[in-house]
Enzyme design. Structure first.
Site, PDB file in Angstrom:
ATOM      1  N   ASP A  67     -17.608   3.572  -8.093  1.00  0.00           N
ATOM      2  CA  ASP A  67     -16.547   4.007  -7.188  1.00  0.00           C
ATOM      3  C   ASP A  67     -16.496   5.531  -7.169  1.00  0.00           C
ATOM      4  O   ASP A  67     -16.006   6.157  -8.104  1.00  0.00           O
ATOM      5  CB  ASP A  67     -15.198   3.441  -7.637  1.00  0.00           C
ATOM      6  CG  ASP A  67     -14.099   3.657  -6.603  1.00  0.00           C
ATOM      7  OD1 ASP A  67     -14.300   4.487  -5.689  1.00  0.00           O
ATOM      8  OD2 ASP A  67     -13.051   3.012  -6.706  1.00  0.00           O
TER       9      ASP A  67
ATOM     10  N   HIS B 264     -15.690   1.329  -4.012  1.00  0.00           N
ATOM     11  CA  HIS B 264     -14.267   1.278  -3.693  1.00  0.00           C
ATOM     12  C   HIS B 264     -13.894   0.064  -2.853  1.00  0.00           C
ATOM     13  O   HIS B 264     -12.716  -0.207  -2.656  1.00  0.00           O
ATOM     14  CB  HIS B 264     -13.877   2.565  -2.956  1.00  0.00           C
ATOM     15  CG  HIS B 264     -12.413   2.848  -2.981  1.00  0.00           C
ATOM     16  ND1 HIS B 264     -11.708   3.066  -4.145  1.00  0.00           N
ATOM     17  CD2 HIS B 264     -11.498   2.939  -1.976  1.00  0.00           C
ATOM     18  CE1 HIS B 264     -10.441   3.294  -3.858  1.00  0.00           C
ATOM     19  NE2 HIS B 264     -10.287   3.215  -2.550  1.00  0.00           N
TER      20      HIS B 264
ATOM     21  N   TYR C 200       0.838  -1.211   0.000  1.00  0.00           N
ATOM     22  CA  TYR C 200       0.000   0.000   0.000  1.00  0.00           C
ATOM     23  C   TYR C 200       0.871   1.259   0.000  1.00  0.00           C
ATOM     24  O   TYR C 200       0.958   1.971  -0.971  1.00  0.00           O
ATOM     25  CB  TYR C 200      -0.955  -0.023   1.196  1.00  0.00           C
ATOM     26  CG  TYR C 200      -1.958   1.113   1.172  1.00  0.00           C
ATOM     27  CD1 TYR C 200      -3.025   1.084   0.287  1.00  0.00           C
ATOM     28  CD2 TYR C 200      -1.822   2.209   2.015  1.00  0.00           C
ATOM     29  CE1 TYR C 200      -3.945   2.131   0.240  1.00  0.00           C
ATOM     30  CE2 TYR C 200      -2.743   3.255   1.980  1.00  0.00           C
ATOM     31  CZ  TYR C 200      -3.795   3.210   1.095  1.00  0.00           C
ATOM     32  OH  TYR C 200      -4.695   4.249   1.054  1.00  0.00           O
TER      33      TYR C 200
ATOM     34  N   SER D 127      -6.428   0.879  -4.484  1.00  0.00           N
ATOM     35  CA  SER D 127      -6.529   2.298  -4.152  1.00  0.00           C
ATOM     36  C   SER D 127      -5.155   2.946  -4.318  1.00  0.00           C
ATOM     37  O   SER D 127      -4.599   2.911  -5.407  1.00  0.00           O
ATOM     38  CB  SER D 127      -7.094   2.449  -2.733  1.00  0.00           C
ATOM     39  OG  SER D 127      -7.587   3.731  -2.513  1.00  0.00           O
TER      40      SER D 127
END
Length: 754
Positions: free
Chosen positions: A686, A721, A523, A603
């Site tokens: 999203d 999302h 991430y 993301s």
């Protein structure tokens, strides 16, 4: 209190912190757009190239797929349908997908409990019996008695896409305010359920997003934040500006809600209100981005002023607001406690006029301070818990004690302190995992929490703060043998010499032969740590002999503010370097090879994966960028994207633009490059990371390499999302992802053998 920037940042990570989250769109229409590559034509749907060119600081930047930002036009919808047909036709031909889905379904079929909360004489918690699309809210008088179903969101839609996003119980336990979202959207509609009657009241609040909700102690109503209603047709795309804080009185219409605070000259500011446990104060956290820095205001709820319209004084300044209400001006006066954007301040609670905060002011790994609101100058602050060598991730005041959760190399370590800072011991945890969701208020004597790890499903524990005893309340049973697997934590060296941790989960005694099918996950942003957590999808992977690695990259919150800032803005490349170094470590240590290594993230992690595969396509056989931020020059133009400038930078700044342009996935696709097999994932609803990011990137990748490895996009309908995604969708997507990766591995190894 989680201030607004933390609420937004946590939400931003939602899909990134899940191992899987989607399904086949039902009834995907056929399209003649795809032809066999052997005939010379592109196998992908045609994507028109427009003559759009923008100028950034004298640099001309082409944006030929700008038209895909208009996601509801017939042209875009036709492109979406054609792309999905290509993708699902490909996946349907992969041998073994059905067996993967069957095993995933078995693993997913286990009970999941939320952390109980005690209000009045009742406990409230969520529960999923295994394969329910959404968790159900229950209430019970004790854990020895049968619970009563209070709210089942599964009855609110046929496809399971209406989700219970959050709920907040009134002090006496008589009412539950709860927020619903539909189709994966961040927009929430809040309602109120009468607990005794088991039915909703007439209260109905709309256009709520990124909001804390907090009841007044007398149960008369609650504070919440909302935006103005968007123009028709723009709800999923329009930039969110001018959030306002309101008080809703139970039994009244939303248009009668009292405006508590707004900032008319600051469109990006957000407001989160929390009522102190003693009911005396409303504490307002003011945020302006996802950056963990905020202001703190407060209002004494014991004071209330009303004046007739003719006599009403003008309320000016950031701490005041006046609103005409029911023939009067209600003048709400908020005092400023923290007035500088210099650090993060999370309100924990109070003892009369002394407020306790978790802060990184003069403490990049966080500390706890006490502030007397009558003497708020920094010189008068009292340090309660000093900064330690580990990051103080969170704290809660229960039984007049501080339950402090530390991160020790990204896994949890929980300590107890009194309100003067005296150490009272630790809460022993079962292993190398994560403890979270601690509940309880200042006057409660018990706290509940969830413990999980990569191989341990989430279990509910109760800690009695008076007796100092820890007990297991709920432990789910999953259809696998945990003793077959282990998680190791290793440390590797990044490009610039930085030491980076990584968790590696595999079967015990895994052979280090360079041939293990491996997924590397990351991430690296927004101060969000990647901590151990159970996923049935992960178990399905390692059961098949796979290795699952999670790298704790810079940009995250594992080691506090310094670690976060080392992966922000002009230093964002550090995050990609850390991820690439993790891949090189796995290859060097013979866990895997470039022929059997896939990368995955969502993301901000979708950005990470796309950037890594473009920069080092030779390292990976497959890449899965999900709901990614892929157009770094236009992210701020959609929904809440403006708030991400705190992590990424702004195109208005020449240096920020240069840095972002250098790694922006959309702008760094090179024609003819041999990219890994790529499955881009997004949802057409999203409204966090606008799906056009993925649309445009897919079109660019397919145009650059139409006859190489598959470069596909999977566009889920009625999905957003990640948060609230139905169980059926999560299983379908996990099956598709694993089938795609294993197919890519087999074809890569076949090509090498030739």
């Amino acid at each position: 209190m989680r201030h607004a920037s933390l609420l937004l940042a946590a939400a931003f990570c939602l899909s990134a912190c899940q191992m899987s989250n989607s399904t086949h769109p039902a009834g995907t229409p056929a399209s003649a757009a795809a032809n066999d590559a052997t005939h010379g034509a592109s196998p992908y749907p045609a994507a028109r190239k427009a003559d759009q060119v923008d100028d950034y600081h004298g640099v001309k930047v082409s944006d030929p797929y700008r038209w895909l930002e208009d996601i509801d036009t017939p042209e875009t919808r036709s492109w979406i349908e054609a792309e999905n047909k290509v993708t699902f036709d490909h996946l349907a031909k992969v041998q073994g997908r059905d067996a993967i889905k069957q095993r995933l379904t078995q693993l997913w079929n286990y009970e999941r409990y939320g952390s109980p909360e005690h209000y009045g004489d009742r406990y409230f918690y969520t529960h999923n019996d295994g394969l329910q699309n959404q968790p159900v809210l229950y209430v019970t008088e004790s854990f020895d008695s049968a619970p009563r179903l209070l709210l089942d969101p599964n009855t609110l839609s046929k496809d399971g896409t209406v989700a219970l996003k959050s709920y907040v119980v009134s002090e006496d336990g008589k009412y539950v305010a709860y927020g619903l979202s539909s189709g994966g959207s961040d927009w929430e509609e809040w309602r109120v359920r009468d607990v005794d009657a088991g039915k909703d009241t007439d209260d109905d609040l709309k256009w709520v997003k990124f909001s804390a909700v907090s009841w007044r102690r007398d149960g008369s109503g609650f504070f919440y934040s909302r935006y103005d209603e968007p123009k028709q047709g723009n709800a999923l795309k329009v930039a969110n500006k001018f959030q306002k804080l309101y008080f809703h009185r139970l039994g009244t219409k939303q248009d009668e809600d009292l405006l508590i605070h707004e900032q008319k000259d600051q469109p990006e500011w957000m407001f989160a209100g929390q009522v102190s446990d003693d009911g005396r104060y409303l504490v307002i956290s003011v945020s302006r981005s996802t950056e963990p820095k905020n202001l703190v205001l407060y209002r004494d709820l014991a004071q209330r002023y009303q004046h007739k319209v003719d006599d009403a004084p003008a309320a000016k300044g950031p701490g005041k607001h006046a609103k005409k209400h029911a023939g009067h001006y209600e003048v709400t006066t908020a005092s400023t406690l923290i007035g500088d954007w210099n650090a993060s301040y999370e309100f924990l609670g109070n003892t009369k006029e002394t407020f306790y905060f978790l802060t990184d002011m003069d403490a990049p790994r966080y500390r706890i301070v006490a502030i007397d609101i009558n003497k708020p100058d920094k010189a008068n602050w009292k340090e309660i818990v000093a900064q330690g060598k580990d990051t103080l991730q969170g704290a809660r005041i229960v039984n007049h004690q501080i339950v402090a959760t530390y991160m020790k190399d990204a896994h949890s370590d929980v300590h107890l302190f009194d309100l003067k800072g005296k150490a009272l011991g630790r809460i022993a945890l079962p292993g190398l995992g994560t403890a979270s969701m601690f509940t309880g208020r200042t006057r409660d004597t018990e706290t509940f929490y969830i413990y999980t790890s990569y191989t341990a499903p989430p279990s509910v524990f109760r800690y009695d703060l008076k007796a100092g005893t820890n007990s297991l309340v709920r432990a789910p049973k999953v259809a696998f043998d945990a003793e077959r697997f282990e998680t190791r934590q290793v440390f590797y060296t990044s490009k610039d010499g930085t030491r980076v941790p990584m968790f590696i989960t595999a079967q015990k005694g895994v052979a280090l032969n360079g041939a293990n099918p491996t997924i590397l996950y990351g991430y690296g942003g927004f101060n969000i740590p990647m901590q151990p957590g159970f996923s049935p999808a992960l178990i399905a992977w390692v059961e098949r002999g796979g290795v699952y690695a999670v790298a704790n990259l810079r940009g995250g919150g594992e080691y506090g503010r310094d670690w976060h800032e080392a992966g922000m803005k002009l230093r964002k490349q550090n995050v990609f370097d850390d991820f690439i170094a993790a891949a090189e470590y796995l290859i060097a240590e013979k866990y895997t090879s470039p022929r059997t290594l896939a990368i995955r993230g969502g993301s901000n992690g979708g950005l990470l994966v796309a950037a890594a595969e473009l920069q080092r396509p030779d390292l990976f056989a497959a890449a899965i960028p999900a709901v990614g931020v892929l157009d770094m020059l236009r992210f701020r133009d959609f929904t809440i994207g403006k708030a991400w400038e705190s992590d990424y930078g702004s195109v208005d700044n020449a240096d920020d633009f240069k840095a972002m342009y250098a790694y922006s996935p959309l702008h760094n696709v090179k024609p003819g490059a041999d990219y890994p097999a790529t499955l881009i994932i997004t949802g057409d609803h999203d409204d966090r990371v606008f799906p056009a990011h993925s649309f445009k990137f897919a079109a660019a990748m397919q145009a650059a390499d139409p006859h190489g490895k598959p470069l596909l996009i999977r566009i889920e309908t009625r999905a957003g999302h990640g948060q609230g995604k139905p169980t059926t969708m999560q299983i379908e997507e996990a099956a598709d992802v694993y089938a795609f990766i294993l197919d890519a591995f087999s074809k890569t190894n076949t090509a090498v053998a030739r």
